[in-house]
Design a protein around this motif. Structure first.
Motif, PDB file in Angstrom:
ATOM      1  N   PRO A  35      -7.006  -1.018  -8.134  1.00  0.00           N
ATOM      2  CA  PRO A  35      -5.861  -1.836  -7.639  1.00  0.00           C
ATOM      3  C   PRO A  35      -5.792  -3.054  -7.953  1.00  0.00           C
ATOM      4  CG  PRO A  35      -7.057  -0.472  -5.924  1.00  0.00           C
ATOM      5  CD  PRO A  35      -7.759  -0.518  -7.175  1.00  0.00           C
ATOM      6  N   GLU A  36      -6.994  -3.817  -8.283  1.00  0.00           N
ATOM      7  CA  GLU A  36      -6.998  -5.334  -8.682  1.00  0.00           C
ATOM      8  C   GLU A  36      -6.102  -5.396  -9.950  1.00  0.00           C
ATOM      9  OE1 GLU A  36      -9.741  -3.410  -7.838  1.00  0.00           O
ATOM     10  OE2 GLU A  36      -9.630  -4.284  -5.708  1.00  0.00           O
ATOM     11  N   ALA A  41      -0.062  -2.834 -15.959  1.00  0.00           N
ATOM     12  CA  ALA A  41       0.848  -1.895 -16.542  1.00  0.00           C
ATOM     13  C   ALA A  41       2.193  -2.207 -16.489  1.00  0.00           C
ATOM     14  CB  ALA A  41       0.595  -0.390 -15.760  1.00  0.00           C
ATOM     15  N   GLU A  42       2.565  -3.303 -16.030  1.00  0.00           N
ATOM     16  CA  GLU A  42       3.814  -3.729 -15.803  1.00  0.00           C
ATOM     17  C   GLU A  42       4.646  -3.486 -16.959  1.00  0.00           C
ATOM     18  OE1 GLU A  42       4.334  -7.664 -14.398  1.00  0.00           O
ATOM     19  OE2 GLU A  42       6.334  -7.085 -13.803  1.00  0.00           O
ATOM     20  N   GLY A  43       5.812  -2.901 -17.042  1.00  0.00           N
ATOM     21  CA  GLY A  43       6.424  -2.590 -18.269  1.00  0.00           C
ATOM     22  C   GLY A  43       6.268  -1.068 -18.795  1.00  0.00           C
ATOM     23  N   ILE A  62       0.937   0.340  -6.027  1.00  0.00           N
ATOM     24  CA  ILE A  62       1.222  -0.956  -7.025  1.00  0.00           C
ATOM     25  C   ILE A  62       1.968  -0.462  -8.379  1.00  0.00           C
ATOM     26  CG2 ILE A  62       0.200  -2.549  -8.483  1.00  0.00           C
ATOM     27  CD1 ILE A  62      -2.038  -2.612  -6.482  1.00  0.00           C
ATOM     28  N   LEU A  63       1.442   0.770  -8.880  1.00  0.00           N
ATOM     29  CA  LEU A  63       2.192   1.097 -10.062  1.00  0.00           C
ATOM     30  C   LEU A  63       3.593   1.631  -9.927  1.00  0.00           C
ATOM     31  CD1 LEU A  63      -0.909   3.369 -11.606  1.00  0.00           C
ATOM     32  CD2 LEU A  63      -0.204   1.314 -12.597  1.00  0.00           C
ATOM     33  N   LYS A  89       6.415   9.788  -5.789  1.00  0.00           N
ATOM     34  CA  LYS A  89       6.340   8.371  -6.211  1.00  0.00           C
ATOM     35  C   LYS A  89       6.012   8.447  -7.773  1.00  0.00           C
ATOM     36  CE  LYS A  89       4.718   5.116  -2.703  1.00  0.00           C
ATOM     37  NZ  LYS A  89       3.899   5.929  -1.733  1.00  0.00           N
ATOM     38  N   LEU A  90       5.185   9.331  -8.157  1.00  0.00           N
ATOM     39  CA  LEU A  90       4.669   9.562  -9.613  1.00  0.00           C
ATOM     40  C   LEU A  90       4.345  10.958 -10.012  1.00  0.00           C
ATOM     41  CD1 LEU A  90       2.007   6.786  -9.237  1.00  0.00           C
ATOM     42  CD2 LEU A  90       3.826   6.472 -10.876  1.00  0.00           C
TER      43      LEU A  90
END
Ligand code: NAI
Length: 328
Positions: A35-36, A41-43, A62-63, A89-90
């Protein structure tokens, strides 16, 4: 070009993914996903993770908020993924089979090394100690191999044991018709086997399938081999049995507390995990660092299928390698 955030990246991962990848930009991160650091992984529409990444509910949340749509597990097991949290979600895609031969051959390699004390002999002869005292093993020929889990890897391992002239018994909730293999209840397998090899997945039912009660049924000379998942064995129970000579030996490619320890060079650190410290010091224990999969063929197949999984997702194709909560 779509981007993939690739966590826990090792040089051999980069080598094989870069060789095969033509369609994506891969952002390699050496750290394990948790999580930290999930924000890295943004983008990226896809995140590529491995066995010890922490793909729990928090990471997934978060992802998902960052826009990640797919988790590409570059392995067969997915017990470290919170599938319930991923639902809606994924997508979670795996590489169900990359080389059952790699794992099964390593399992037999470990048995031979343990039984015939090859690492000990190697260290001796490097020091010009050519004594044979203490190196006695036993013939595998004619002995009984007990195989828990007769899927892809278990079946290859059965073939290898057959080649050694072993009698083969197996336990699997879905017994199949395999020539020369007798399916038995696990208690009977524990009682009769000279070597016991674990090839089942880690599930609620299989966690600690080797515990104190199981070990109590085994022959005092039995060798246990685990190339599947660490939590299949209650390691403290195994250590007690080794200390009290209630078991012949153990060869472990996986360890229940391996996360953060395996895959890394800890040689200049003080390892405070006392269980593994005691295990490595036992003469009848061999540990490898989750390397059973590590062959060129497997690395090639892992890279190819992982990238194909992402392509299939982007192309809206049917996802044959998707795992869902009900599968766990
Ligand atoms: P698979 O899905 O082909 O076979 C698993 C078998 O275990 C199936 O036949 C299933 O019916 C059986 N099984 C399920 N629950 C069981 C239970 N309670 N008792 C006995 N058998 C049970 O899986 P595959 O490809 O053979 O892989 C097996 C395991 O090997 C994976 O789950 C993974 O944990 C481990 N593995 C380890 C690697 C390493 O590098 N050390 C690499 C690849 C896989």
């Amino acid at each position: 070009m779509e981007q993939i955030a690739f966590f826990d990246a090792k040089p051999y991962d980069k080598e094989w993914f870069d060789r095969i990848n033509k369609d994506f930009e891969i952002r390699y991160y050496e750290g394990r996903l948790r999580p930290e650091n999930a924000r890295l992984a943004e983008g990226c529409k896809a995140v590529c993770a491995f066995v010890n990444d922490v793909v729990n509910a928090k990471t997934i949340e978060i992802l998902s908020k960052l826009g990640t749509e797919v988790i590409l597990m570059r392995c067969a097991g997915y017990n470290n993924v919170a599938l319930n949290a991923a639902k809606d979600k994924l997508k979670v895609l795996t590489v169900p089979a990359y080389s059952p031969y790699a794992v099964a051959e390593h399992a037999m390699g470990l048995i031979l090394a343990l039984n015939r004390k090859i690492p000990k002999a190697y260290i001796r002869t490097r020091d010009f100690n050519f004594s044979l005292v203490g190196l006695t093993g036993f013939d595998l020929h004619g002995k009984t191999a007990g195989i828990i889990g007769t899927g892809r890897i278990g079946k290859v391992f059965i073939d290898i044991c057959r080649g050694f002239g072993m009698e083969i018994i197996a336990h699997d909730p879905n017994p199949q018709d395999i020539e020369g293999v007798q399916f038995v209840e696990k208690e009977e397998l524990f009682k009769r086997s000279d070597i016991i090899s674990l090839h089942c997945p880690l599930t609620r039912e299989t966690r600690y399938i080797i515990d104190d009660a199981a070990i109590a049924l085994m022959k005092k000379s039995a060798l246990i081999v685990n190339t599947s998942r660490g939590q299949l064995i209650d390691t403290e129970a195994l250590l007690s049995a080794l200390n009290e000579k209630r078991i012949g030996g153990a060869a472990l490619d996986v360890y229940e507390e391996e996360s953060g320890l395996f895959f890394e060079d800890n040689s200049d650190k003080i390892v405070t995990d006392e269980v593994i410290s005691l295990l490595v010091s036992r003469p009848n224990v061999i540990i490898t660092s989750h390397q059973a999969f590590l062959t060129e063929e497997a690395l090639h197949n892992i890279a190819e299928v992982t990238l194909q999984n992402f392509k299939d997702y982007l192309d809206g194709k049917e996802l044959e390698n998707e795992v869902k909560a009900k599968d766990s």
